[in-house]
Write an enzyme that holds these catalytic residues in place. Structure first.
Site, PDB file in Angstrom:
ATOM      1  N   TYR A 189     -13.064  20.010   1.573  1.00  0.00           N
ATOM      2  CA  TYR A 189     -11.981  21.039   1.746  1.00  0.00           C
ATOM      3  C   TYR A 189     -13.000  22.323   1.823  1.00  0.00           C
ATOM      4  O   TYR A 189     -12.525  23.431   2.532  1.00  0.00           O
ATOM      5  CB  TYR A 189     -11.232  21.275   0.820  1.00  0.00           C
ATOM      6  CG  TYR A 189      -9.886  20.192   0.941  1.00  0.00           C
ATOM      7  CD1 TYR A 189     -10.050  19.124   1.429  1.00  0.00           C
ATOM      8  CD2 TYR A 189      -8.490  21.112   1.210  1.00  0.00           C
ATOM      9  CE1 TYR A 189      -8.868  18.203   1.363  1.00  0.00           C
ATOM     10  CE2 TYR A 189      -7.376  20.167   1.468  1.00  0.00           C
ATOM     11  CZ  TYR A 189      -7.685  18.812   1.368  1.00  0.00           C
ATOM     12  OH  TYR A 189      -6.520  18.007   1.482  1.00  0.00           O
ATOM     13  N   LYS A 233     -16.206   6.492  -3.202  1.00  0.00           N
ATOM     14  CA  LYS A 233     -16.648   5.560  -2.366  1.00  0.00           C
ATOM     15  C   LYS A 233     -18.441   5.654  -2.410  1.00  0.00           C
ATOM     16  O   LYS A 233     -18.938   5.865  -1.382  1.00  0.00           O
ATOM     17  CB  LYS A 233     -16.208   6.296  -0.825  1.00  0.00           C
ATOM     18  CG  LYS A 233     -16.466   5.444   0.417  1.00  0.00           C
ATOM     19  CD  LYS A 233     -15.519   4.366   0.695  1.00  0.00           C
ATOM     20  CE  LYS A 233     -15.996   3.856   1.843  1.00  0.00           C
ATOM     21  NZ  LYS A 233     -15.204   2.168   1.890  1.00  0.00           N
ATOM     22  N   ASP A 254     -10.957   2.901  -0.911  1.00  0.00           N
ATOM     23  CA  ASP A 254     -10.064   2.110   0.070  1.00  0.00           C
ATOM     24  C   ASP A 254      -9.343   1.083  -0.879  1.00  0.00           C
ATOM     25  O   ASP A 254      -7.973   0.702  -0.403  1.00  0.00           O
ATOM     26  CB  ASP A 254     -10.926   1.553   1.119  1.00  0.00           C
ATOM     27  CG  ASP A 254     -12.224   0.885   0.530  1.00  0.00           C
ATOM     28  OD1 ASP A 254     -12.592   1.322  -0.668  1.00  0.00           O
ATOM     29  OD2 ASP A 254     -12.846   0.218   1.482  1.00  0.00           O
ATOM     30  N   ASP A 294      -6.131  14.168  -2.190  1.00  0.00           N
ATOM     31  CA  ASP A 294      -4.900  14.654  -1.319  1.00  0.00           C
ATOM     32  C   ASP A 294      -4.101  13.330  -0.782  1.00  0.00           C
ATOM     33  O   ASP A 294      -2.987  13.092  -0.819  1.00  0.00           O
ATOM     34  CB  ASP A 294      -5.550  15.276  -0.389  1.00  0.00           C
ATOM     35  CG  ASP A 294      -4.272  15.461   0.849  1.00  0.00           C
ATOM     36  OD1 ASP A 294      -3.360  16.286   0.379  1.00  0.00           O
ATOM     37  OD2 ASP A 294      -4.743  15.798   1.971  1.00  0.00           O
ATOM     38  N   ASP A 350      -0.308  11.447  -1.929  1.00  0.00           N
ATOM     39  CA  ASP A 350       1.028  11.274  -1.112  1.00  0.00           C
ATOM     40  C   ASP A 350       1.480   9.679  -1.091  1.00  0.00           C
ATOM     41  O   ASP A 350       2.562   9.483  -1.357  1.00  0.00           O
ATOM     42  CB  ASP A 350       0.552  11.584   0.412  1.00  0.00           C
ATOM     43  CG  ASP A 350       0.905  12.957   0.794  1.00  0.00           C
ATOM     44  OD1 ASP A 350       0.820  13.711   0.006  1.00  0.00           O
ATOM     45  OD2 ASP A 350       1.178  13.161   1.979  1.00  0.00           O
TER      46      ASP A 350
HETATM   47  C1  IPM Z   1      -1.624  19.369  -0.714  1.00  0.00           C
HETATM   48  C2  IPM Z   1      -1.295  19.688   0.764  1.00  0.00           C
HETATM   49  C3  IPM Z   1      -2.636  20.563   0.954  1.00  0.00           C
HETATM   50  C4  IPM Z   1      -3.860  20.063   0.578  1.00  0.00           C
HETATM   51  C5  IPM Z   1      -2.646  21.173   2.615  1.00  0.00           C
HETATM   52  C6  IPM Z   1      -1.352  21.962   2.792  1.00  0.00           C
HETATM   53  C7  IPM Z   1      -3.885  22.214   2.939  1.00  0.00           C
HETATM   54  O1  IPM Z   1      -1.565  18.579   1.592  1.00  0.00           O
HETATM   55  O2  IPM Z   1      -1.493  20.149  -1.659  1.00  0.00           O
HETATM   56  O3  IPM Z   1      -1.601  18.027  -0.940  1.00  0.00           O
HETATM   57  O4  IPM Z   1      -4.354  19.124   1.559  1.00  0.00           O
HETATM   58  O5  IPM Z   1      -4.278  20.208  -0.355  1.00  0.00           O
HETATM   59 MG    MG Z   2      -1.771  16.847   0.605  1.00  0.00          MG
END
Ligand code: IPM
Ligand code: MG
Length: 363
Positions: free
Chosen positions: A142, A191, A223, A247, A251
């Protein structure tokens, strides 16, 4: 206590979910005799529209001078074609880095009332889902160099992934300390079969493990981890991982608990000023329609009280009010199921405040 909170409503559903969290914070202030002062900060798409910059220095300064920052969400289709350094997300990254918030804590916990909302089989859910992802937040790919240039006649994009030992060690320690406060199991995710940065990551984690003999450290390739999270999430207590893996895995972890709309997060660095935000995005498709689930933001406000303001009783009260709201059968559209009563974003906030009031009356 008196606290100054920088409030970033942001874009899309950001303003509506933050409004509900503030309703809840105001009720807490009234119940427990605190004063919360709110300072509006513009970041993301709304800051691009206003200042031509996703996070001007003056706005970052307001955050740095506050006791903590509450954030809704940023981003939207209208800014998608902006150059990388002028995208709404860049504001968020600059905020995280500007405040030195290297440690992002994302809980994945299933509320018993929502067990049916999980896409996993009941037999898997029944074993329990309660783990935390500790994500490194201001390093890795990032924050490496990003560029696109012609190399050997081909348009070529480059994103650099870099970690040094110091960066790995400080997030590693947070992973071990988080595990010490829980079930003492830490899974380091990387990884290392491909990446140098992951091989260094693994080496540092094992060096640190000697200092935390009460914690059991395991390694897992990212993975495989993605697979294990859906196959047997009960095996995890604390996962520590680098920025981009965290990240993606967070999710996935949120989805198995029913809805990404329910998950809060805290981001902390060396001091007590933290950034508190739901882990979901700005959901422009449902913005302004009173459809969003504000619980991720409300629970983020609870985390702020717990981790930055040292107000555990107040944080517990919010979490209990959310639980009482779910038990009463109210659901926003994202977690709606048969037999429940569907409510909007605003009503969700109102009902959670009402649950706080009930607690007040019975106290
Ligand atoms: C998160 C989001 C952010 C990230 C984006 C919006 C830059 O997906 O906070 O998980 O990738 O960190
Ligand atoms: Mg995210």
């Amino acid at each position: 206590m008196e606290k100054n909170i920088a409030v970033i409503r942001g874009d899309g559903i950001g303003p509506e979910i933050v409004n509900e969290a503030i309703k809840v914070l105001d009720k807490i202030a009234e119940m427990y005799g605190h004063t919360f002062h709110y300072t509006d900060v513009y970041m993301g798409g709304c800051a691009i529209d206003r200042f031509g910059d996703p996070l001007p220095e003056s706005e970052l300064k307001k955050c740095a001078e506050s006791d903590s920052v509450l954030l809704g969400a940023v981003g939207g289709n209208q800014w998608n074609d902006m150059p990388g350094h002028l995208r709404p997300e860049k504001g968020l990254l600059r905020l995280r880095a500007g405040l030195g918030l290297y440690s992002n804590n994302r809980p994945a916990k299933i509320w018993p009332q929502l067990a049916e909302a999980s896409p996993l089989k009941q037999s898997i859910v029944d074993k329990g889902i309660d783990f935390i992802i500790v994500r490194e937040l201001i390093g890795g790919i990032y924050f490496g160099e990003h560029k696109t240039e012609i190399i050997d006649g081909e348009n070529t994009a480059i994103d650099m992934l870099t970690y040094n030992e110091k960066e790995i060690e400080r997030i590693g320690r947070i992973g071990f300390e988080t595990a010490q406060k829980r079930n003492k199991k830490l899974c380091s995710v990387e990884k290392s079969n491909v990446l140098d940065s992951s091989r260094l990551w693994k080496k540092v984690m094992h060096r640190l493990a000697e200092e935390y003999p009460d914690v059991t450290l395991t390694d897992m390739l990212v993975d495989n981890c993605a697979m294990q999270i859906v196959r047997n999430p009960a095996q995890f207590d604390v996962i520590v991982t680098e920025n981009m893996f965290g990240d993606i895995l967070s999710d996935e972890a949120s989805m198995i608990t029913g809805s990404i709309g329910m998950i809060p997060s805290s981001s902390l660095g060396a001091g007590s000023c933290g950034l508190y935000e739901p882990i979901h995005g700005s959901a422009p498709d449902i913005a302004g329609q009173n459809l969003a689930n504000p619980i991720g933001t409300i629970l983020s406000a609870a985390m702020m009280l717990r981790y930055s303001f040292d107000m555990p009783k107040e944080a517990d009260a919010i979490e209990q009010a959310v639980s009482a709201y779910l038990s009463a059968g109210y659901r926003t559209a994202d977690i709606m199921s048969e037999g429940m009563q569907q409510v909007g974003c605003k009503e969700c906030g109102d009902y959670i405040v009402a649950c706080l009031c009930q607690k007040e009356e019975t106290a």
